[in-house]
Design an enzyme around this catalytic site. Structure first.
Site, PDB file in Angstrom:
ATOM      1  N   LYS A 111       0.894  -1.285  -0.028  1.00 15.08           N
ATOM      2  CA  LYS A 111      -0.008  -0.011  -0.116  1.00 15.08           C
ATOM      3  C   LYS A 111       0.902   1.389  -0.138  1.00 15.08           C
ATOM      4  O   LYS A 111       1.930   1.307   0.314  1.00 15.08           O
ATOM      5  CB  LYS A 111      -1.015  -0.066   1.265  1.00 15.08           C
ATOM      6  CG  LYS A 111      -1.773  -1.063   1.233  1.00 15.08           C
ATOM      7  CD  LYS A 111      -2.850  -0.979   2.346  1.00 15.08           C
ATOM      8  CE  LYS A 111      -3.845  -2.005   2.519  1.00 15.08           C
ATOM      9  NZ  LYS A 111      -4.927  -1.759   3.654  1.00 15.08           N
ATOM     10  N   TYR A 166     -12.774  -3.386  -2.573  1.00 11.67           N
ATOM     11  CA  TYR A 166     -13.348  -3.211  -0.952  1.00 11.67           C
ATOM     12  C   TYR A 166     -14.720  -3.193  -1.003  1.00 11.67           C
ATOM     13  O   TYR A 166     -15.301  -2.454  -0.534  1.00 11.67           O
ATOM     14  CB  TYR A 166     -12.760  -2.031  -0.504  1.00 11.67           C
ATOM     15  CG  TYR A 166     -10.997  -2.038  -0.106  1.00 11.67           C
ATOM     16  CD1 TYR A 166     -10.776  -3.344   0.503  1.00 11.67           C
ATOM     17  CD2 TYR A 166     -10.243  -1.394  -0.459  1.00 11.67           C
ATOM     18  CE1 TYR A 166      -9.203  -3.420   1.015  1.00 11.67           C
ATOM     19  CE2 TYR A 166      -8.981  -1.434   0.129  1.00 11.67           C
ATOM     20  CZ  TYR A 166      -8.455  -2.542   0.750  1.00 11.67           C
ATOM     21  OH  TYR A 166      -7.314  -2.957   1.159  1.00 11.67           O
ATOM     22  N   ASN A 201      -2.043   0.400   6.629  1.00 10.80           N
ATOM     23  CA  ASN A 201      -1.609  -0.863   7.388  1.00 10.80           C
ATOM     24  C   ASN A 201      -0.772  -1.748   6.525  1.00 10.80           C
ATOM     25  O   ASN A 201      -0.650  -3.074   6.217  1.00 10.80           O
ATOM     26  CB  ASN A 201      -2.532  -1.453   8.038  1.00 10.80           C
ATOM     27  CG  ASN A 201      -3.594  -1.903   7.166  1.00 10.80           C
ATOM     28  OD1 ASN A 201      -3.675  -1.678   5.826  1.00 10.80           O
ATOM     29  ND2 ASN A 201      -4.880  -2.723   7.474  1.00 10.80           N
ATOM     30  N   HIS A 229      -2.062  -5.297   1.682  1.00  7.56           N
ATOM     31  CA  HIS A 229      -3.558  -6.173   1.630  1.00  7.56           C
ATOM     32  C   HIS A 229      -2.939  -7.317   1.383  1.00  7.56           C
ATOM     33  O   HIS A 229      -1.817  -8.071   0.713  1.00  7.56           O
ATOM     34  CB  HIS A 229      -4.000  -5.577   0.519  1.00  7.56           C
ATOM     35  CG  HIS A 229      -5.205  -6.584   0.102  1.00  7.56           C
ATOM     36  ND1 HIS A 229      -6.224  -6.707   0.807  1.00  7.56           N
ATOM     37  CD2 HIS A 229      -5.200  -7.488  -0.782  1.00  7.56           C
ATOM     38  CE1 HIS A 229      -7.133  -7.697   0.206  1.00  7.56           C
ATOM     39  NE2 HIS A 229      -6.525  -7.986  -0.767  1.00  7.56           N
ATOM     40  N   GLU A 279      -9.036 -11.958  -6.786  1.00  5.15           N
ATOM     41  CA  GLU A 279      -8.175 -10.805  -6.656  1.00  5.15           C
ATOM     42  C   GLU A 279      -7.098 -10.647  -7.585  1.00  5.15           C
ATOM     43  O   GLU A 279      -6.643  -9.712  -8.171  1.00  5.15           O
ATOM     44  CB  GLU A 279      -7.763 -10.502  -5.269  1.00  5.15           C
ATOM     45  CG  GLU A 279      -8.923 -10.127  -4.311  1.00  5.15           C
ATOM     46  CD  GLU A 279      -8.677  -9.939  -2.936  1.00  5.15           C
ATOM     47  OE1 GLU A 279      -7.428 -10.117  -2.478  1.00  5.15           O
ATOM     48  OE2 GLU A 279      -9.694  -9.705  -2.204  1.00  5.15           O
TER      49      GLU A 279
HETATM   50  P1  ADP Z   1      -7.812  -6.617   5.823  1.00 10.30           P
HETATM   51  O1  ADP Z   1      -7.002  -5.656   4.980  1.00 10.30           O
HETATM   52  O2  ADP Z   1      -7.164  -6.832   7.306  1.00 10.30           O
HETATM   53  O3  ADP Z   1      -8.377  -7.748   5.430  1.00 10.30           O
HETATM   54  P2  ADP Z   1     -10.473  -5.519   5.949  1.00 10.30           P
HETATM   55  O4  ADP Z   1     -10.889  -6.267   4.779  1.00 10.30           O
HETATM   56  O5  ADP Z   1     -11.603  -5.513   7.153  1.00 10.30           O
HETATM   57  O6  ADP Z   1      -9.203  -6.026   6.690  1.00 10.30           O
HETATM   58  O7  ADP Z   1     -10.486  -3.737   5.630  1.00 10.30           O
HETATM   59  C1  ADP Z   1      -9.866  -3.449   4.307  1.00 10.30           C
HETATM   60  C2  ADP Z   1      -8.693  -2.438   4.595  1.00 10.30           C
HETATM   61  O8  ADP Z   1      -9.838  -1.198   4.951  1.00 10.30           O
HETATM   62  C3  ADP Z   1      -8.070  -2.453   5.953  1.00 10.30           C
HETATM   63  O9  ADP Z   1      -6.765  -3.097   5.668  1.00 10.30           O
HETATM   64  C4  ADP Z   1      -7.765  -0.985   6.157  1.00 10.30           C
HETATM   65  O10 ADP Z   1      -6.699  -0.372   5.279  1.00 10.30           O
HETATM   66  C5  ADP Z   1      -9.175  -0.305   6.015  1.00 10.30           C
HETATM   67  N1  ADP Z   1      -9.863  -0.508   7.078  1.00 10.30           N
HETATM   68  C6  ADP Z   1     -10.574  -1.288   7.668  1.00 10.30           C
HETATM   69  N2  ADP Z   1     -11.188  -0.921   8.623  1.00 10.30           N
HETATM   70  C7  ADP Z   1     -11.101   0.262   8.734  1.00 10.30           C
HETATM   71  C8  ADP Z   1     -11.543   1.444   9.680  1.00 10.30           C
HETATM   72  N3  ADP Z   1     -12.356   1.020  10.832  1.00 10.30           N
HETATM   73  N4  ADP Z   1     -11.087   2.694   9.628  1.00 10.30           N
HETATM   74  C9  ADP Z   1     -10.444   2.906   8.537  1.00 10.30           C
HETATM   75  N5  ADP Z   1      -9.843   1.906   7.706  1.00 10.30           N
HETATM   76  C10 ADP Z   1     -10.444   0.719   7.686  1.00 10.30           C
END
Ligand code: ADP
Length: 155
Positions: free
Chosen positions: A9, A49, A112, A115, A126
């Protein structure tokens, strides 16, 4: 072999972590079957997403994911989805275990670092979303058997 999608990212690109992350992936023994830099836009993020499009923070996901180009990777290996998901760590970097990419390199729930596909089916979907078939290469590291036990890779 199973495939998973990794996205490095903007939070990784901005902090010059490409080499560190690619190095960890290679040392683990996941095969890099595809890799390229691309600029994401809202259209592809709405697909990628889809489960978050209605959340109030979705616009800020779009903003953070389009801040710089990203590096997308198709990773192959036995249980590749589970393996890279574990290497990424849980979503929130503040909760992610030390030793994981999110645990070692961020303090954020959103910015974070990577992905990681969350299921075998999504890995397939994907990889197909981000790569054309001719961008995926079928090869192995010459010492790949040494990353696995005897016969384990073919199980
Ligand atoms: P992951 O990436 O761990 O599979 P998710 O699919 O729940 O998690 O979410 C996708 C991405 O959306 C996360 O990696 C993060 O960058 C963002 N995200 C998820 N929840 C939040 C939140 N509460 N606030 C801001 N960004 C979020």
């Amino acid at each position: 072999m199973e495939q998973t999608l990794a996205i490095l990212k903007p939070s990784a690109i901005e902090r010059c972590l490409i080499g560190e992350i690619v190095g960890r992936i290679e040392r683990k023994g996941l095969i890099i079957s595809g890799m390229k830099m691309m600029q994401l836009d809202e259209k592809i993020l709405r697909e990628h997403y889809a489960h978050l499009v209605d959340k109030p923070f979705f616009p800020s996901i779009v903003e953070s994911m389009t801040a710089t180009p990203v590096v997308v990777m198709a990773l192959s290996g036995k249980d590749a989805v589970k393996v890279f998901r574990m290497m990424a760590g849980v979503t929130n970097g503040r909760d992610a275990a030390p030793g994981t990419l999110r645990g070692d390199f961020c303090m954020s729930n959103q910015a974070n670092i990577v992905h990681a596909s969350d299921s075998v089916e999504n890995g397939r979907i994907e990889v197909a979303r981000f790569f054309r078939p001719d961008e995926i290469f079928d090869y192995k590291y010459s010492d790949i058997e040494f990353y696995y036990g005897d016969g384990e890779m073919a199980d």
